[in-house]
Design a protein around this motif. Sequence first.
Motif, short mmCIF file in Angstrom:
data_model
loop_
_atom_site.label_atom_id
_atom_site.label_comp_id
_atom_site.label_asym_id
_atom_site.label_seq_id
_atom_site.Cartn_x
_atom_site.Cartn_y
_atom_site.Cartn_z
N ARG A 13 0.83 -1.21 0.00
CA ARG A 13 0.00 0.00 0.00
C ARG A 13 0.86 1.27 0.00
NH1 ARG A 13 -4.97 1.71 4.18
NH2 ARG A 13 -6.16 2.87 2.59
N GLN A 14 2.09 1.14 0.49
CA GLN A 14 2.96 2.34 0.54
C GLN A 14 3.65 2.61 -0.79
OE1 GLN A 14 2.67 4.11 3.31
NE2 GLN A 14 1.31 2.45 3.96
N ALA A 15 3.67 1.62 -1.66
CA ALA A 15 4.42 1.78 -2.92
C ALA A 15 3.64 2.66 -3.89
CB ALA A 15 4.67 0.41 -3.53
N LYS A 16 4.31 3.68 -4.46
CA LYS A 16 3.65 4.57 -5.42
C LYS A 16 3.97 4.13 -6.85
CE LYS A 16 3.65 8.70 -2.47
NZ LYS A 16 4.09 10.13 -2.35
N ASN A 26 0.95 19.29 -10.68
CA ASN A 26 0.67 20.04 -9.44
C ASN A 26 0.19 19.09 -8.34
OD1 ASN A 26 0.20 22.56 -7.90
ND2 ASN A 26 -1.94 21.93 -8.05
N ALA A 27 -0.70 18.18 -8.70
CA ALA A 27 -1.23 17.22 -7.71
C ALA A 27 -0.12 16.27 -7.23
CB ALA A 27 -2.38 16.44 -8.31
N TRP A 28 0.78 15.92 -8.16
CA TRP A 28 1.91 15.07 -7.77
C TRP A 28 2.80 15.82 -6.80
CZ3 TRP A 28 6.91 16.42 -10.03
CH2 TRP A 28 7.95 15.61 -9.60
N ARG A 29 3.08 17.09 -7.13
CA ARG A 29 3.98 17.93 -6.32
C ARG A 29 3.42 18.16 -4.92
NH1 ARG A 29 7.82 21.31 -8.43
NH2 ARG A 29 9.24 22.12 -6.84
N ASN A 30 2.09 18.37 -4.81
CA ASN A 30 1.52 18.61 -3.45
C ASN A 30 1.10 17.30 -2.79
OD1 ASN A 30 -1.18 17.91 -4.16
ND2 ASN A 30 -1.53 19.97 -4.97
N GLN A 31 1.46 16.18 -3.43
CA GLN A 31 1.29 14.85 -2.85
C GLN A 31 -0.17 14.44 -2.67
OE1 GLN A 31 3.80 14.35 0.62
NE2 GLN A 31 5.66 14.83 -0.52
N ASP A 81 4.50 8.36 -8.47
CA ASP A 81 5.87 8.85 -8.63
C ASP A 81 6.04 9.16 -10.12
OD1 ASP A 81 8.54 9.35 -8.63
OD2 ASP A 81 9.15 7.27 -8.29
N VAL A 82 5.94 10.46 -10.48
CA VAL A 82 6.08 10.81 -11.89
C VAL A 82 7.56 10.67 -12.28
CG1 VAL A 82 5.81 12.61 -13.65
CG2 VAL A 82 4.10 12.39 -11.82
N VAL A 98 -6.42 8.54 -12.38
CA VAL A 98 -5.05 8.11 -12.07
C VAL A 98 -4.91 7.82 -10.58
CG1 VAL A 98 -2.62 8.83 -12.07
CG2 VAL A 98 -4.06 9.28 -14.07
N LYS A 99 -5.57 8.63 -9.75
CA LYS A 99 -5.52 8.38 -8.29
C LYS A 99 -6.14 7.03 -7.96
CE LYS A 99 -6.52 10.69 -3.87
NZ LYS A 99 -7.34 9.71 -3.11
N TRP A 100 -7.31 6.76 -8.52
CA TRP A 100 -8.00 5.50 -8.20
C TRP A 100 -7.20 4.31 -8.74
CZ3 TRP A 100 -13.40 7.62 -9.98
CH2 TRP A 100 -13.85 8.51 -9.01
N HIS A 101 -6.57 4.48 -9.92
CA HIS A 101 -5.72 3.41 -10.45
C HIS A 101 -4.52 3.19 -9.51
CE1 HIS A 101 -3.68 0.98 -13.64
NE2 HIS A 101 -2.60 1.50 -13.08
#
Length: 286
Positions: free
Chosen positions: A85-88, A107-112, A117-118, A266-269
Amino acid sequence: MSNQQIILKLSCHDQIGVVAKVSNHFAEQQFNIIESSQFEDPDTSLFFMRTVLENAGDEVSMDDIREQFTPVADTLGMRWQIHDRQAKPKVLIAVSNWGHCLNAMLNAWRNQSLPVDVVGVVSNHRIMESMTDWYGLPFHYLPVESGHKGDQEARLLQVYRDADADLLVLARYMQILSPALCDTLAGRIINIHHSFLPGFVGARPYHQAYHRGVKQIGATAHYVTADLDQGPIIEQAVERVSHANSPQELTDIGRDIEAMVLNRAVKWHAEHRVLINGVRTVVFNR
Ligand SMILES: Nc1nc2c(c(=O)[nH]1)N[C@@H](CN(C=O)c1ccc(C(=O)N[C@@H](CCC(=O)O)C(=O)O)cc1)CN2
């Protein structure tokens, strides 16, 4: 207690005792269920499940967890995945000339707020290079030369593999991918289409919508298949419009919808909430 958490997602033919067999197995391994969702498709009698489990004992390697679960899965004829679950997931983003979805995703990646992991950006144009540089990411310029589309696609796949990527996101990437690439990366390419599919497939959907006189426009995030814009839908959203809106105004209204829908998908995936069910999906997002 290790606080190790894993996500199991599975599908199998519906049968008595699937949940019991899965939960009993993990209880014996000292794992506690902290989330669980199930769905049985009445059309196909396929059973889908996503469960989040926390290890109450000492940490166990992912390989060992999967090896220990395999006999249970085989007995029930499951298709399954177990993830840390911790792996991005590592994400490679492809873009062409329009940067609104790319910017929202970076932006969403940068603010976590986007658990990924882009690993880089690829494009057939240079226009998004400066934005990519600002985010400190590698930019891979892969122009499509006339008659050499296959060579460009081979370079794109090489970038994906060199980056050890898990997902390719088409953030308004305006190139049709070959059946071979769609097959190679099946279930690992997400596209944002700027219409409420199945309406207005193909190019210039906002102009198609304008000429049809729609009262709502929308966006659709879907997995990419060889059949253009026909892949399993992950997320959609709409916005009200009127007869007074020009094609350009529809395009302007649509940008925020596209970016929101793609980020959600992408978040749900990335959270392993999406299971492919033939030409459809099951999304455990509640
Ligand atoms: N195999 C697939 N490839 C792509 C899909 C898909 O579902 N399956 N979705 C598209 C995105 N898309 C609409 O959302 C789309 C992109 C591009 C085109 C198109 O006609 N492209 C031309 C080139 C256009 C140009 O160079 O400006 C082409 O590839 O020949 C239509 C729809 C992404 N790819």
